[in-house]
Design an enzyme around this catalytic site. Structure first.
Site, PDB file in Angstrom:
ATOM      1  N   SER A 121       0.846  -1.190   0.000  1.00 37.42           N
ATOM      2  CA  SER A 121       0.000   0.000   0.000  1.00 37.42           C
ATOM      3  C   SER A 121       0.884   1.244   0.000  1.00 37.42           C
ATOM      4  O   SER A 121       2.002   1.213   0.505  1.00 37.42           O
ATOM      5  CB  SER A 121      -0.901  -0.005   1.245  1.00 37.42           C
ATOM      6  OG  SER A 121      -1.720   1.137   1.255  1.00 37.42           O
ATOM      7  N   LYS A 173      -4.102  -7.457   2.411  1.00 39.58           N
ATOM      8  CA  LYS A 173      -4.198  -6.295   1.502  1.00 39.58           C
ATOM      9  C   LYS A 173      -5.619  -6.159   0.945  1.00 39.58           C
ATOM     10  O   LYS A 173      -6.121  -5.047   0.771  1.00 39.58           O
ATOM     11  CB  LYS A 173      -3.179  -6.418   0.361  1.00 39.58           C
ATOM     12  CG  LYS A 173      -3.238  -5.263  -0.646  1.00 39.58           C
ATOM     13  CD  LYS A 173      -2.836  -3.954  -0.015  1.00 39.58           C
ATOM     14  CE  LYS A 173      -3.077  -2.675  -0.744  1.00 39.58           C
ATOM     15  NZ  LYS A 173      -3.223  -2.536  -2.136  1.00 39.58           N
ATOM     16  N   HIS A 176      -7.594  -4.527   3.578  1.00 37.38           N
ATOM     17  CA  HIS A 176      -7.160  -3.115   3.592  1.00 37.38           C
ATOM     18  C   HIS A 176      -7.922  -2.324   2.524  1.00 37.38           C
ATOM     19  O   HIS A 176      -8.439  -1.230   2.766  1.00 37.38           O
ATOM     20  CB  HIS A 176      -5.642  -3.072   3.350  1.00 37.38           C
ATOM     21  CG  HIS A 176      -5.077  -1.737   2.969  1.00 37.38           C
ATOM     22  ND1 HIS A 176      -5.250  -1.179   1.712  1.00 37.38           N
ATOM     23  CD2 HIS A 176      -4.329  -0.841   3.664  1.00 37.38           C
ATOM     24  CE1 HIS A 176      -4.640  -0.008   1.663  1.00 37.38           C
ATOM     25  NE2 HIS A 176      -4.074   0.226   2.835  1.00 37.38           N
ATOM     26  N   ASN A 177      -8.023  -2.883   1.341  1.00 45.40           N
ATOM     27  CA  ASN A 177      -8.695  -2.158   0.254  1.00 45.40           C
ATOM     28  C   ASN A 177     -10.202  -2.090   0.471  1.00 45.40           C
ATOM     29  O   ASN A 177     -10.837  -1.104   0.099  1.00 45.40           O
ATOM     30  CB  ASN A 177      -8.354  -2.789  -1.100  1.00 45.40           C
ATOM     31  CG  ASN A 177      -7.000  -2.319  -1.601  1.00 45.40           C
ATOM     32  OD1 ASN A 177      -6.124  -1.982  -0.807  1.00 45.40           O
ATOM     33  ND2 ASN A 177      -6.812  -2.283  -2.905  1.00 45.40           N
ATOM     34  N   GLU A 180     -10.609   0.693   2.672  1.00 42.95           N
ATOM     35  CA  GLU A 180     -10.383   1.906   1.857  1.00 42.95           C
ATOM     36  C   GLU A 180     -11.696   2.330   1.156  1.00 42.95           C
ATOM     37  O   GLU A 180     -12.041   3.514   1.133  1.00 42.95           O
ATOM     38  CB  GLU A 180      -9.298   1.553   0.848  1.00 42.95           C
ATOM     39  CG  GLU A 180      -8.765   2.660  -0.021  1.00 42.95           C
ATOM     40  CD  GLU A 180      -7.635   2.094  -0.909  1.00 42.95           C
ATOM     41  OE1 GLU A 180      -6.557   1.800  -0.375  1.00 42.95           O
ATOM     42  OE2 GLU A 180      -7.854   1.937  -2.121  1.00 42.95           O
TER      43      GLU A 180
HETATM   44  N1  LIG Z   1      -1.329   2.179  -8.314  1.00 41.23           N
HETATM   45  C1  LIG Z   1      -1.591   1.858  -7.049  1.00 41.23           C
HETATM   46  O1  LIG Z   1      -2.049   2.698  -6.242  1.00 41.23           O
HETATM   47  C2  LIG Z   1      -1.314   0.490  -6.520  1.00 41.23           C
HETATM   48  C3  LIG Z   1      -1.162  -0.592  -7.368  1.00 41.23           C
HETATM   49  N2  LIG Z   1      -0.917  -1.839  -6.842  1.00 41.23           N
HETATM   50  C4  LIG Z   1      -0.745  -2.995  -7.705  1.00 41.23           C
HETATM   51  O2  LIG Z   1       0.561  -2.965  -8.250  1.00 41.23           O
HETATM   52  C5  LIG Z   1       0.561  -3.585  -9.538  1.00 41.23           C
HETATM   53  C6  LIG Z   1       1.113  -2.605 -10.563  1.00 41.23           C
HETATM   54  O3  LIG Z   1       0.281  -1.464 -10.547  1.00 41.23           O
HETATM   55  P1  LIG Z   1       0.718  -0.075 -11.193  1.00 41.23           P
HETATM   56  O4  LIG Z   1       2.187   0.103 -11.097  1.00 41.23           O
HETATM   57  O5  LIG Z   1      -0.194   0.945 -10.601  1.00 41.23           O
HETATM   58  O6  LIG Z   1       0.309  -0.334 -12.712  1.00 41.23           O
HETATM   59  P2  LIG Z   1       0.944   0.322 -14.025  1.00 41.23           P
HETATM   60  O7  LIG Z   1      -0.035   0.071 -15.097  1.00 41.23           O
HETATM   61  O8  LIG Z   1       1.365   1.716 -13.750  1.00 41.23           O
HETATM   62  O9  LIG Z   1       2.263  -0.535 -14.271  1.00 41.23           O
HETATM   63  C7  LIG Z   1       2.236  -1.890 -14.614  1.00 41.23           C
HETATM   64  C8  LIG Z   1       3.483  -2.177 -15.415  1.00 41.23           C
HETATM   65  O10 LIG Z   1       3.506  -3.566 -15.676  1.00 41.23           O
HETATM   66  C9  LIG Z   1       3.898  -3.742 -17.026  1.00 41.23           C
HETATM   67  N3  LIG Z   1       3.347  -5.013 -17.484  1.00 41.23           N
HETATM   68  C10 LIG Z   1       2.117  -5.257 -17.933  1.00 41.23           C
HETATM   69  N4  LIG Z   1       1.989  -6.553 -18.262  1.00 41.23           N
HETATM   70  C11 LIG Z   1       3.172  -7.130 -18.009  1.00 41.23           C
HETATM   71  C12 LIG Z   1       3.669  -8.445 -18.143  1.00 41.23           C
HETATM   72  N5  LIG Z   1       2.902  -9.443 -18.593  1.00 41.23           N
HETATM   73  N6  LIG Z   1       4.952  -8.677 -17.792  1.00 41.23           N
HETATM   74  C13 LIG Z   1       5.730  -7.698 -17.311  1.00 41.23           C
HETATM   75  N7  LIG Z   1       5.299  -6.415 -17.147  1.00 41.23           N
HETATM   76  C14 LIG Z   1       4.035  -6.152 -17.501  1.00 41.23           C
HETATM   77  C15 LIG Z   1       3.348  -2.553 -17.780  1.00 41.23           C
HETATM   78  O11 LIG Z   1       4.080  -2.306 -18.981  1.00 41.23           O
HETATM   79  C16 LIG Z   1       3.498  -1.443 -16.758  1.00 41.23           C
HETATM   80  O12 LIG Z   1       4.710  -0.726 -16.887  1.00 41.23           O
HETATM   81  C17 LIG Z   1      -0.879  -4.009  -9.812  1.00 41.23           C
HETATM   82  O13 LIG Z   1      -1.049  -5.345  -9.432  1.00 41.23           O
HETATM   83  C18 LIG Z   1      -1.676  -3.082  -8.896  1.00 41.23           C
HETATM   84  O14 LIG Z   1      -2.925  -3.603  -8.553  1.00 41.23           O
HETATM   85  C19 LIG Z   1      -0.768  -2.045  -5.499  1.00 41.23           C
HETATM   86  C20 LIG Z   1      -0.895  -1.004  -4.632  1.00 41.23           C
HETATM   87  C21 LIG Z   1      -1.209   0.340  -5.056  1.00 41.23           C
HETATM   88  O1  LIG Z   2      -4.325  -0.910  -3.856  1.00 41.72           O
HETATM   89  C1  LIG Z   2      -4.532   0.256  -4.127  1.00 41.72           C
HETATM   90  C2  LIG Z   2      -4.590   1.293  -3.083  1.00 41.72           C
HETATM   91  O2  LIG Z   2      -4.469   0.759  -1.807  1.00 41.72           O
HETATM   92  C3  LIG Z   2      -4.751   0.606  -5.554  1.00 41.72           C
HETATM   93  O3  LIG Z   2      -4.715   1.989  -5.807  1.00 41.72           O
HETATM   94  C4  LIG Z   2      -6.041  -0.007  -6.034  1.00 41.72           C
HETATM   95  O4  LIG Z   2      -6.125   0.160  -7.437  1.00 41.72           O
HETATM   96  C5  LIG Z   2      -7.257   0.633  -5.369  1.00 41.72           C
HETATM   97  O5  LIG Z   2      -8.380  -0.182  -5.536  1.00 41.72           O
HETATM   98  P1  LIG Z   2      -9.519   0.143  -6.616  1.00 41.72           P
HETATM   99  O6  LIG Z   2      -8.796   0.292  -7.962  1.00 41.72           O
HETATM  100  O7  LIG Z   2     -10.422  -1.038  -6.604  1.00 41.72           O
HETATM  101  O8  LIG Z   2     -10.192   1.431  -6.208  1.00 41.72           O
END
Ligand SMILES: NC(=O)C1=CN([C@@H]2O[C@H](COP(=O)(O)OP(=O)(O)OC[C@H]3O[C@@H](n4cnc5c(N)ncnc54)[C@H](O)[C@@H]3O)[C@@H](O)[C@H]2O)C=CC1
Ligand SMILES: O=C(CO)[C@H](O)[C@H](O)COP(=O)(O)O
Length: 301
Positions: A121, A173, A176-177, A180
């Site tokens: 998070s 997690k 947590h969400n 949220e």
């Molecule tokens: N953005 C947020 O607030 C949060 C996101 N997450 C989780 O973290 C993970 C990444 O999220 P973000 O960085 O926000 O997404 P993002 O879309 O910004 O980045 C994802 C990256 O993964 C790459 N990608 C896509 N498919 C792929 C594959 N098959 N192999 C290797 N790389 C690949 C993409 O090119 C991209 O650069 C997700 O599982 C998301 O749910 C967790 C906590 C918070």
């Molecule tokens: O894990 C997160 C924050 O803690 C990510 O931002 C997540 O994408 C939020 O959940 P949703 O997209 O379902 O609003």
């Protein structure tokens, strides 16, 4: 330590930078070659494929996946499972379903590869503020990789911990969400009510600012409410269409499986569904029924 980072997006890219700042060596791969180039400029050792990333790491390797949950994570973990050696560890920091994590950990254990499900998070603020990390899986692997977790966390002592066996990290997690969703919905409803009291002409940004200090409802989400309202007080540039990425649905599914009532979180999820509908059919039926039983007016525009 050294770490492989697969997925250099909003999360993985920032996490790689935070680790480099703490003195770790990070080898990174992303399908976007442009993204890899950007990260190389920031100190990441670039790799053009997952196998090249593996070759650039010394055994026992630790590889963090920060890619979208579902199929991209499935494909990435599967490919890693075919290429890594016994003693190596895969960490999934994405928002994966905990049941998938239990399955993946079991499959990898047969090959002697450890798997950690690291609920993460902190969003895009984690680069500077640190990430809250709730980690499940192989406890020995957690101890080996602890320096990485402690560097990613807000401080080496706080906001990070081993929470239980495989799946526990992503289960925590998920909850947590779910929380949220409920917190966000409560703020959204409260601010909508403040705005509706037209005769007071309340300044919502000011009120968010007042509540941020000393009030019972102060929180980081409230800090973000003030930030968003300062940028666009009437939120005129935002369409009221609230997406979700699955964790709220899984939380609600768990409440059904475990017979645990979650009235607030369920309602918050339903509000998101409703937000995506233009002229919902169900509401039209309410109007039709009121008309049928009571002769009440039907508005056509
Ligand atoms: N953005 C947020 O607030 C949060 C996101 N997450 C989780 O973290 C993970 C990444 O999220 P973000 O960085 O926000 O997404 P993002 O879309 O910004 O980045 C994802 C990256 O993964 C790459 N990608 C896509 N498919 C792929 C594959 N098959 N192999 C290797 N790389 C690949 C993409 O090119 C991209 O650069 C997700 O599982 C998301 O749910 C967790 C906590 C918070
Ligand atoms: O894990 C997160 C924050 O803690 C990510 O931002 C997540 O994408 C939020 O959940 P949703 O997209 O379902 O609003």
């Amino acid at each position: 330590m050294e770490l492989g980072m697969i997925g250099l997006g909003r999360m993985g890219g920032n996490m790689a930078q935070r680790l480099i700042k703490s003195g770790h060596r990070v080898v990174g791969f992303d399908p976007s070659t442009e993204r890899v180039k950007e990260m190389v400029r920031l100190g990441v050792i670039g790799a053009a494929s997952i196998s090249e990333l593996i070759d650039k790491l010394v055994s026992p390797r630790a590889i963090w996946c920060m890619v979208p949950s579902g199929q991209p994570t499935e494909d990435t973990v599967h490919e890693l499972g075919g290429l890594l050696s016994p003693g190596d560890t895969i960490i999934d920091g994405g928002n994966s379903n905990y049941k998938d994590s239990i399955r993946r950990a079991g499959n990898l254990a047969e090959k002697g590869i450890s798997f950690l499900d690291a609920g993460t998070s902190g969003g895009i603020w984690g680069l500077d503020e640190g990430y809250s990390l709730m980690v499940g899986g192989d406890a020995d692997a957690y101890r080996r990789i602890e320096p990485v977790f402690r560097s990613l966390a807000p401080s080496s002592e706080k906001g990070v911990g081993y929470v239980g066996p495989s799946g526990a990290g992503h289960f925590v997690k998920m909850v947590h969400n779910g929380i949220e969703y409920g917190l966000m919905e409560a703020y959204a409803e409260g601010f909508e009510l403040l705005r509706a009291k037209a005769d007071f002409n309340l300044d919502l940004t000011q009120i968010a600012g007042i509540w941020r200090y000393g009030s019972v409802v102060r929180s980081w989400l409230l800090d973000l409410v003030e930030l968003a309202l300062k940028e666009d007080p009437g939120l005129k540039n935002i369409r009221a269409f609230v997406e979700d990425s699955g964790e709220g649905k899984w939380t609600v599914q768990e409440s059904l499986d475990l017979d645990v009532p979650l009235p607030v979180i369920v309602a918050a999820l339903q509000v998101r569904f409703r937000s995506r509908q233009d002229q919902p059919f169900g509401n039209k039926l309410l109007v039709a029924l009121r008309n049928k039983f009571g002769g009440h007016r039907i508005k056509t525009e």
